[in-house]
Design a protein around this motif. Structure first.
Motif, PDB file in Angstrom:
ATOM      1  N   GLN A  22       0.560  -1.567   0.792  1.00 57.22           N
ATOM      2  CA  GLN A  22      -0.362  -0.187  -0.279  1.00 57.22           C
ATOM      3  C   GLN A  22       1.174   1.452   0.104  1.00 57.22           C
ATOM      4  OE1 GLN A  22      -3.005  -0.314   2.970  1.00 57.22           O
ATOM      5  NE2 GLN A  22      -4.065  -1.435   2.013  1.00 57.22           N
ATOM      6  N   TYR A  23       0.361   2.018  -0.439  1.00 61.46           N
ATOM      7  CA  TYR A  23       0.791   3.897  -0.969  1.00 61.46           C
ATOM      8  C   TYR A  23      -0.456   4.621  -0.865  1.00 61.46           C
ATOM      9  CZ  TYR A  23       4.562   0.559  -3.550  1.00 61.46           C
ATOM     10  OH  TYR A  23       5.502   0.150  -3.992  1.00 61.46           O
ATOM     11  N   ILE A  24       0.794   5.637  -0.521  1.00 65.06           N
ATOM     12  CA  ILE A  24      -0.023   7.421   0.281  1.00 65.06           C
ATOM     13  C   ILE A  24       0.560   8.125  -0.456  1.00 65.06           C
ATOM     14  CG2 ILE A  24      -0.823   7.066   1.739  1.00 65.06           C
ATOM     15  CD1 ILE A  24       0.384   8.928   3.021  1.00 65.06           C
ATOM     16  N   ILE A  25      -0.214   9.114  -1.448  1.00 65.48           N
ATOM     17  CA  ILE A  25       0.576  10.181  -2.246  1.00 65.48           C
ATOM     18  C   ILE A  25      -0.089  11.849  -1.413  1.00 65.48           C
ATOM     19  CG2 ILE A  25      -1.392  10.219  -4.036  1.00 65.48           C
ATOM     20  CD1 ILE A  25       1.289  11.261  -6.051  1.00 65.48           C
ATOM     21  N   GLY A  26       1.102  12.238  -1.366  1.00 65.84           N
ATOM     22  CA  GLY A  26       0.893  13.776  -1.164  1.00 65.84           C
ATOM     23  C   GLY A  26      -0.078  13.695   0.597  1.00 65.84           C
ATOM     24  N   ASN A  27      -1.157  14.584   1.053  1.00 67.25           N
ATOM     25  CA  ASN A  27      -1.549  14.685   2.372  1.00 67.25           C
ATOM     26  C   ASN A  27      -2.688  13.863   2.428  1.00 67.25           C
ATOM     27  OD1 ASN A  27      -1.138  16.001   4.822  1.00 67.25           O
ATOM     28  ND2 ASN A  27      -3.197  17.834   3.936  1.00 67.25           N
ATOM     29  N   ALA A  28      -2.522  12.597   1.771  1.00 69.36           N
ATOM     30  CA  ALA A  28      -3.598  11.334   1.363  1.00 69.36           C
ATOM     31  C   ALA A  28      -3.457  10.417   3.584  1.00 69.36           C
ATOM     32  CB  ALA A  28      -3.153  10.207   1.054  1.00 69.36           C
ATOM     33  N   LYS A  29      -4.968  10.518   3.490  1.00 71.69           N
ATOM     34  CA  LYS A  29      -4.988   9.668   5.585  1.00 71.69           C
ATOM     35  C   LYS A  29      -5.151   8.153   4.605  1.00 71.69           C
ATOM     36  CE  LYS A  29      -4.326  12.805   7.428  1.00 71.69           C
ATOM     37  NZ  LYS A  29      -3.202  14.836   6.894  1.00 71.69           N
ATOM     38  N   VAL A  30      -5.849   7.710   3.469  1.00 73.04           N
ATOM     39  CA  VAL A  30      -6.024   6.487   2.817  1.00 73.04           C
ATOM     40  C   VAL A  30      -5.532   6.139   2.227  1.00 73.04           C
ATOM     41  CG1 VAL A  30      -7.882   5.207   1.186  1.00 73.04           C
ATOM     42  CG2 VAL A  30      -8.855   6.942   3.265  1.00 73.04           C
ATOM     43  N   ALA A  75      -4.497  15.533  -2.399  1.00 73.07           N
ATOM     44  CA  ALA A  75      -4.081  13.613  -1.866  1.00 73.07           C
ATOM     45  C   ALA A  75      -5.387  13.085  -2.507  1.00 73.07           C
ATOM     46  CB  ALA A  75      -4.903  13.885  -0.321  1.00 73.07           C
ATOM     47  N   ALA A  76      -5.049  11.838  -2.457  1.00 71.63           N
ATOM     48  CA  ALA A  76      -5.444  11.105  -3.411  1.00 71.63           C
ATOM     49  C   ALA A  76      -6.617   9.912  -2.352  1.00 71.63           C
ATOM     50  CB  ALA A  76      -5.241   9.765  -3.860  1.00 71.63           C
ATOM     51  N   GLN A  77      -7.714  10.443  -2.471  1.00 74.16           N
ATOM     52  CA  GLN A  77      -9.170   9.034  -1.762  1.00 74.16           C
ATOM     53  C   GLN A  77      -9.329  10.441  -0.385  1.00 74.16           C
ATOM     54  OE1 GLN A  77     -11.309   7.921  -3.129  1.00 74.16           O
ATOM     55  NE2 GLN A  77      -9.959   6.025  -4.165  1.00 74.16           N
ATOM     56  N   SER A  78     -10.407  10.847  -0.029  1.00 79.02           N
ATOM     57  CA  SER A  78     -10.313  11.773   0.959  1.00 79.02           C
ATOM     58  C   SER A  78     -11.610  10.261   1.785  1.00 79.02           C
ATOM     59  CB  SER A  78     -12.293  12.867   0.309  1.00 79.02           C
ATOM     60  OG  SER A  78     -13.135  11.965  -0.005  1.00 79.02           O
ATOM     61  N   PRO A  79     -10.739  10.431   3.357  1.00 81.71           N
ATOM     62  CA  PRO A  79     -10.971  10.140   4.120  1.00 81.71           C
ATOM     63  C   PRO A  79     -12.787   9.040   4.248  1.00 81.71           C
ATOM     64  CG  PRO A  79     -10.105  11.660   5.005  1.00 81.71           C
ATOM     65  CD  PRO A  79     -10.507  12.174   4.093  1.00 81.71           C
ATOM     66  N   TRP A  81     -14.176   8.377   0.733  1.00 85.75           N
ATOM     67  CA  TRP A  81     -13.913   8.087  -0.298  1.00 85.75           C
ATOM     68  C   TRP A  81     -15.284   8.419  -0.665  1.00 85.75           C
ATOM     69  CZ3 TRP A  81     -10.274   4.026  -1.228  1.00 85.75           C
ATOM     70  CH2 TRP A  81      -9.792   3.665  -0.537  1.00 85.75           C
ATOM     71  N   ALA A  82     -15.076   9.826  -0.889  1.00 84.32           N
ATOM     72  CA  ALA A  82     -16.265  10.791  -1.349  1.00 84.32           C
ATOM     73  C   ALA A  82     -15.479  11.008  -3.064  1.00 84.32           C
ATOM     74  CB  ALA A  82     -16.741  11.382  -0.811  1.00 84.32           C
ATOM     75  N   TYR A  83     -14.057  11.293  -3.012  1.00 80.92           N
ATOM     76  CA  TYR A  83     -13.850  11.658  -4.052  1.00 80.92           C
ATOM     77  C   TYR A  83     -11.405  11.079  -4.229  1.00 80.92           C
ATOM     78  CZ  TYR A  83     -17.024  15.742  -2.933  1.00 80.92           C
ATOM     79  OH  TYR A  83     -17.146  16.906  -3.091  1.00 80.92           O
ATOM     80  N   ASP A  84     -11.632  10.984  -5.481  1.00 80.62           N
ATOM     81  CA  ASP A  84     -10.575  10.426  -5.809  1.00 80.62           C
ATOM     82  C   ASP A  84      -9.230  11.237  -5.550  1.00 80.62           C
ATOM     83  OD1 ASP A  84     -12.260   7.785  -6.450  1.00 80.62           O
ATOM     84  OD2 ASP A  84     -12.236   8.337  -8.165  1.00 80.62           O
ATOM     85  N   ILE A  85      -9.029  12.269  -6.223  1.00 81.70           N
ATOM     86  CA  ILE A  85      -8.458  13.124  -5.585  1.00 81.70           C
ATOM     87  C   ILE A  85      -8.994  14.609  -5.729  1.00 81.70           C
ATOM     88  CG2 ILE A  85      -6.733  12.470  -7.546  1.00 81.70           C
ATOM     89  CD1 ILE A  85      -7.387  14.335  -9.252  1.00 81.70           C
TER      90      ILE A  85
END
Length: 85
Positions: A22-30, A75-79, A81-85
């Motif tokens: 699993q990976y994250i990008i930017g300020n992602a929480k998911v 960020a990718a994915q809102s906490p 899951w409503a938005y992809d970026i």
């Protein structure tokens, strides 16, 4: 183009590995996962490359690298899951 943008994100070090594939990008929480594996009980396990996170990561890379958006504001994915970026 999406694959090239994803590779730009990878090469620029924008993705952070969080373990267990699993990976994250930017300020992602998911966390995002790029590969899904088939049943562990199958003799020959299948795997699938999931396109949605590849496209999302590529889009974030374009916003950051081409348009200078701060990575801390992306960020990718809102906490929820409503938005992809």
């Amino acid at each position: 183009e999406d694959a090239e943008d994803f590779l730009r994100a990878w090469q620029a070090g924008l993705l952070s590995y969080k373990g267990r594939g699993q990976y994250i990008i930017g300020n992602a929480k998911v966390h995002e996962q790029f590969f899904w594996t088939g049943s562990k009980t199958a003799e020959l396990r299948t795997f699938t490359l999931w396109m949605e996170p590849i496209i999302s990561m590529g889009a974030i890379a374009r916003l950051h690298l081409d348009y200078r958006w701060p990575i801390s504001r992306l960020a990718a994915q809102s906490p929820d899951w409503a938005y992809d970026i």
